[in-house]
Design a protein around this motif. Structure first.
Motif, short mmCIF file in Angstrom:
data_model
loop_
_atom_site.label_atom_id
_atom_site.label_comp_id
_atom_site.label_asym_id
_atom_site.label_seq_id
_atom_site.Cartn_x
_atom_site.Cartn_y
_atom_site.Cartn_z
N HIS A 173 0.82 -1.22 0.00
CA HIS A 173 0.00 0.00 0.00
C HIS A 173 0.86 1.27 0.00
N GLY A 174 2.15 1.14 -0.07
CA GLY A 174 3.05 2.28 0.09
C GLY A 174 3.52 2.33 1.52
N GLY A 175 3.37 3.48 2.17
CA GLY A 175 3.84 3.61 3.54
C GLY A 175 5.26 4.13 3.57
N ASN A 176 6.01 3.65 4.55
CA ASN A 176 7.30 4.25 4.88
C ASN A 176 8.44 3.70 4.02
N MET A 177 8.35 3.97 2.73
CA MET A 177 9.33 3.41 1.80
C MET A 177 10.69 4.08 1.94
N ASP A 178 10.67 5.35 2.38
CA ASP A 178 11.93 6.07 2.62
C ASP A 178 12.86 6.02 1.41
N SER A 179 12.33 6.37 0.27
CA SER A 179 13.14 6.41 -0.95
C SER A 179 13.40 7.85 -1.37
N PRO A 180 14.66 8.22 -1.59
CA PRO A 180 14.94 9.58 -2.06
C PRO A 180 14.36 9.86 -3.45
N GLU A 181 13.89 8.83 -4.13
CA GLU A 181 13.29 9.05 -5.46
C GLU A 181 11.93 9.74 -5.36
N LEU A 182 11.34 9.78 -4.19
CA LEU A 182 9.99 10.34 -4.05
C LEU A 182 10.10 11.85 -3.81
N ARG A 183 10.54 12.56 -4.83
CA ARG A 183 10.76 14.01 -4.74
C ARG A 183 9.81 14.73 -5.69
N ALA A 184 9.86 16.04 -5.68
CA ALA A 184 9.00 16.83 -6.56
C ALA A 184 9.29 16.50 -8.02
N GLY A 185 8.24 16.48 -8.82
CA GLY A 185 8.40 16.15 -10.24
C GLY A 185 8.02 14.72 -10.56
N VAL A 186 7.85 13.94 -9.53
CA VAL A 186 7.53 12.52 -9.69
C VAL A 186 6.02 12.30 -9.64
N THR A 187 5.54 11.34 -10.41
CA THR A 187 4.18 10.84 -10.20
C THR A 187 4.28 9.46 -9.56
N ALA A 188 3.59 9.30 -8.42
CA ALA A 188 3.56 8.01 -7.74
C ALA A 188 2.22 7.34 -8.01
N TYR A 189 2.25 6.02 -8.24
CA TYR A 189 1.03 5.26 -8.50
C TYR A 189 0.81 4.25 -7.38
N PHE A 190 -0.42 4.24 -6.85
CA PHE A 190 -0.77 3.28 -5.80
C PHE A 190 -2.04 2.54 -6.19
N GLY A 191 -2.05 1.24 -6.06
CA GLY A 191 -3.28 0.49 -6.27
C GLY A 191 -4.30 0.83 -5.18
N VAL A 192 -5.53 1.03 -5.58
CA VAL A 192 -6.59 1.40 -4.62
C VAL A 192 -7.17 0.14 -4.00
N ASN A 193 -7.26 0.12 -2.67
CA ASN A 193 -7.76 -1.06 -1.96
C ASN A 193 -9.12 -0.87 -1.32
N VAL A 194 -9.47 0.39 -1.06
CA VAL A 194 -10.75 0.69 -0.39
C VAL A 194 -11.38 1.88 -1.11
N PRO A 195 -12.68 2.02 -1.03
CA PRO A 195 -13.33 3.17 -1.66
C PRO A 195 -12.71 4.47 -1.18
N GLY A 196 -12.36 5.35 -2.13
CA GLY A 196 -11.77 6.64 -1.77
C GLY A 196 -10.26 6.61 -1.67
N ALA A 197 -9.69 5.43 -1.72
CA ALA A 197 -8.22 5.22 -1.70
C ALA A 197 -7.61 5.58 -0.35
N LEU A 198 -8.00 6.73 0.23
CA LEU A 198 -7.50 7.17 1.54
C LEU A 198 -5.99 7.41 1.53
N PHE A 199 -5.65 8.46 0.79
CA PHE A 199 -4.26 8.88 0.63
C PHE A 199 -3.75 9.62 1.85
N ALA A 200 -2.49 9.34 2.22
CA ALA A 200 -1.85 10.11 3.30
C ALA A 200 -0.36 10.22 3.01
#
Lengths: 337, 337, 337, 337
Positions: A173-200
């Motif tokens: 589900h993502g979470g605490n991946m702690d990757s320096p690649e997750l910076r501005a300019g990036v698009t991240a994709y997450f599979g949705v598991n529940v209605p509304g996805a519930l992004f944080a």
């Protein structure tokens, strides 16, 4: 017109899990969301005498901002998160050792009979104009300015299977991946598991070495802007990243080779689908052209990424070109704010 | 004047172990050595129908050229190997899957009940002028040119403790680390375990992805030139690399996090010594400024590297500046050959 | 008549590798061999003040007695080693912690920044008549008698592929498996890799917990008798054990699950062959009826065993019934000595 | 008088997580609880043609009965669960392979490019009178009766830190440990993380090999009786077991050596506390007298146990003798039902 939503949580609104919590906001796909995220210590470590194990209390660690409900998101869809900006909210940041946490210490899982290493805090000066964070040795007068390279350690959606996971855990589900690649300019994709996805999102770092070997980055509160969008009917098994130049898959697991396997396996199947390649042909291409950036080697699961330059894949486009589209919207937003 | 020694082994002179074999040449420290190395298949895989499991015979795999005795080398010294040039010897190269070998397959250690994946060979065109190797899909017409980036997968010295190890194994003596960082311009450091050090090298790759996920790189015979030099009285626990800009430690172990731990641990202690830092201060600096390039995730031990830009360490110099000195000699040699 | 050979090595005759050494004796298949083996410290730790790191010198650790050349043994054969007797040679034995060695400490591979745990020696009284070894706390007056259960931590043959391995390493050739299952009454099977097999044995323990968690057992010199026999044309991929009741396969690798996988995989294929079962049927049977005794979780490779009671396999016999045959010879030998 | 509560859930009452769900019953400490638990397939696999991947639907796997709120339980307490009886509810049981699940197959974490192994179901006859379960080969006529040895694969409490975990996951809260040691006569101890503890149990096995190598045991619905009791103010970091003769700690993690480390570490500290030993003295005692039974090597975390005979610890009693007390109550209950 692009809709813009701003959300700055109070301390009591912070979340400590992915899943198991009601949304703090609801937005339509395509919304620009301006957020404030607290640092991993909840802002309680403000100087070298604020030892995390004293000023922080389990499980109130690594708070995230959210969750945000994205309207129309259903299991089987993909949430696209374009990172528009990540800006340190203060002119200082902190890092520390923490008892039995990190890669070069016995931990609760790699259990040893050693007493913990010394708990020390390092205070960094953040100079946004110069684009630097300054390291100062605690036991000597060595100092060096390092490039500012803001990123989020923690980003994701609610997990599947009715689970609720501590924010310190990275998984499918993502979470605490702690990757320096997750910076501005990036698009991240997450599979949705529940209605509304519930992004944080949370756990901003002014920068971080590969693997986060001592267990923490240069931890900072952030003013972060993302665009949340939806790709209907497109599943995403593990979080993926896209930059202007590169596609990346992630994997989070222990031992570290399984994080490597998951990420490389996802990239091989993704490349096969995108470029119309046989699976073994894709395996070979990734074997020679692929990268393997390390995320974390200290969290409950370790994280690795598997990347390939887009230019090696011919004329192809991931997720219907959503990255380019969001990049354009982000450019316009940044030009006008 | 710099001494130059040339050695081109015949097939029967190739070596399949580090340790346990008499030297093929003896050289003085500072000698430029011009070598020919055969590819990991002993040159027997020359087309897509030459399946490695048929044309090669265990244990005659991954031959190395050597060993070379360096005069005066004693246990407790460090052998410095400056890589002057690595040049593909043919206009083709090969890669392949191999039964139960690679990261995304059951193996002899990660034993499963699956039959092996298909054994396939990919033939690459090598264009030295254009600086490319060209990939062609086996099951389709996809083709792409990738940058030529020659490296040696296997380099090292005789191991300690009377051991003799297959060349396919990376460990504290070097061996099959399969890191793309081992390219021309680099100085590699190996701790000496036996009189003469007994240096050997092989397994050239025209290029390789991170982790060598399918188990092989773009395998090629190479014409390789190195300078072998000696740093007396300086031990080196695990192989290290130095470029003009970066210091790197290696670690080879399973699981992969132990390769990470070994390499980061070695870098932390090395940085502490070079920059005069307390151990935890060095831990913190590496945590924020360090890199973690992946070598292999397919060999009997996995290999990771831990790197840090030299500019972050202040005015300091590793191994008495031997890298700069050998770099200069290499420049002169290349200018005059 | 059964031939009996006796060999008691002097200190200078002890061996520190499997492979790379000339045989000390040559015997015919079926020979009873009476041996003396020194303890893992070479007999130098004789009291609580003899700290191993001071009185022992790397790599002169874990000596083995041998190698013994078995006439007629060729690659592709199996060496059968029936353990007739293992008898402590002294009325004391020792155990210890050792710096950065053991399962609950940072090690050279699981590298941490912790200083080593205290190095302590425990002296045990060995009472052969009572069948006990007596533990005494070092920091208190607690004492308890534990059952004597003599075993050899280290047993094996020369490895394949021209390798020579430190005796501390367990792998496909046997070596330092540190399994309490290797006691008197057992027949051990090793695949032969070089002419003569080159059998060696050492590292006797008066007893040992599962996993040898602190890194050492109750270490003792032993008077040990084995019968060395040969099964021609029968390969054995990993060491196996047979008792009157149970068949066991071994696997030695890291991480520990790979040791588990290797041993279970070998047992599944062995059971399939012995009982004439389909591979998945054997997988199912072993899944419900199998055991998984732990050998060591502290050596360079970890060791696990996979066992199954012979009574579940119907009328079948491993290796042409050699265990029963050697058991009978052993009985006769013991009755007459 | 002992209170007895009976609870037989309907299909819609089954639970698929530990945590995140309201209790189905509330009981006082000391209550005898008679439960029905469904098998891991929810009772849907009833013959060899009922392939689990077809008749079961993720995440509705491995249902547990509960959770049960124990009055007065607070974080920092320990829940004692004495297992009075585990009785197969049917005269048949099933086992199966499952796509990409098990120890000798590529999995979602140990990701490979292999297609899954064949999915097969084995149907066992359960003969309670004879005390056997009968295995029948699917591809041949081999059959063998194995001893009935009922156990629960899954037992635990709600996790800490607001987490909710799939029932298939074992961790510090218990869960899917899949250890054959969890049989009748045992008292299991779980640290309480939330008010009421929220105990649940499921996944009965008629028997299971060590490690559950194919991924499933001999799966069966069970009629199970436990006594739930409370030890106030006694924390328990990882689940522990006590029998009349042995104390056992558990650890669940990946890689498998970390499960070993956690369990041995917990046992060493527990033994030190119980017997008044110095930590290194306890380390030594466990090293020579300890056992290491394997739980599972197939679930999201692997499980190992660390055991020591109580007779080696002198006059000492764990958790104020609760095991003996509950054992007596169980005896009375069994005598009168």
């Amino acid at each position: 017109m692009t809709e813009v939503v701003t959300y700055r949580p109070g301390p009591e609104e912070l979340s400590y899990t992915f899943g198991g919590r009601d949304p703090v906001r609801r937005v339509r796909p395509g919304t620009v969301v301006e957020l404030y995220t607290e640092d991993c210590f909840g802002g309680r470590v403000r100087g070298v005498d604020d030892l995390p194990s004293r000023v922080c209390e389990f499980p109130f660690l690594n708070p995230v901002t959210g969750p945000i409900h994205v309207e129309g998101a259903e299991p089987g869809d993909t949430l696209a998160v374009h990172v528009v900006a990540i800006e340190p909210a203060r002119d200082w940041a902190v890092s520390s050792t923490f008892p039995h946490f990190g890669a070069l210490t016995g931990t609760h899982a790699t259990a040893t009979l050693h007493p913990p290493l010394d708990e020390l805090v390092w205070l960094y000066e953040v100079d946004r104009a110069a684009g630097t964070v300054t390291y100062r040795a605690r036991r000597g007068d060595f100092t060096v300015a390092l490039p500012l390279d803001p990123m989020h350690g923690t980003m994701g959606v609610a997990p599947a299977a009715f689970e609720s996971r501590m924010t310190i855990v990275p998984d499918a589900h993502g979470g605490n991946m702690d990757s320096p690649e997750l910076r501005a300019g990036v698009t991240a994709y997450f599979g949705v598991n529940v209605p509304g996805a519930l992004f944080a999102v949370g756990d901003g770092h002014c920068r971080q070495g590969h693997g986060e070997v001592c267990g923490t980055g240069v931890e900072a509160a952030m003013n972060t802007t993302v665009i949340l969008d939806l790709i209907k009917g497109a599943p995403t098994p593990w979080p993926r990243l896209e930059t202007d130049d590169v596609l990346l898959s992630t994997g989070s697991a222990r031992p570290l080779e399984d994080a490597y396997r998951i990420s490389q396996h996802d990239l091989v199947t993704w490349v096969a689908a995108l470029a119309g390649l046989d699976l073994l042909d894709a395996y070979q291409l990734v074997s020679q052209a692929g990268t393997a950036p390390v995320g974390n080697v200290c969290d409950p699961n370790y994280t690795m990424l598997a990347g390939i330059p887009k230019r090696y894949l011919g004329r192809t486009s991931a997720y219907e070109g959503v990255h380019a589209r969001l990049r354009a919207i982000a450019g316009e937003y940044l030009a006008h704010r």
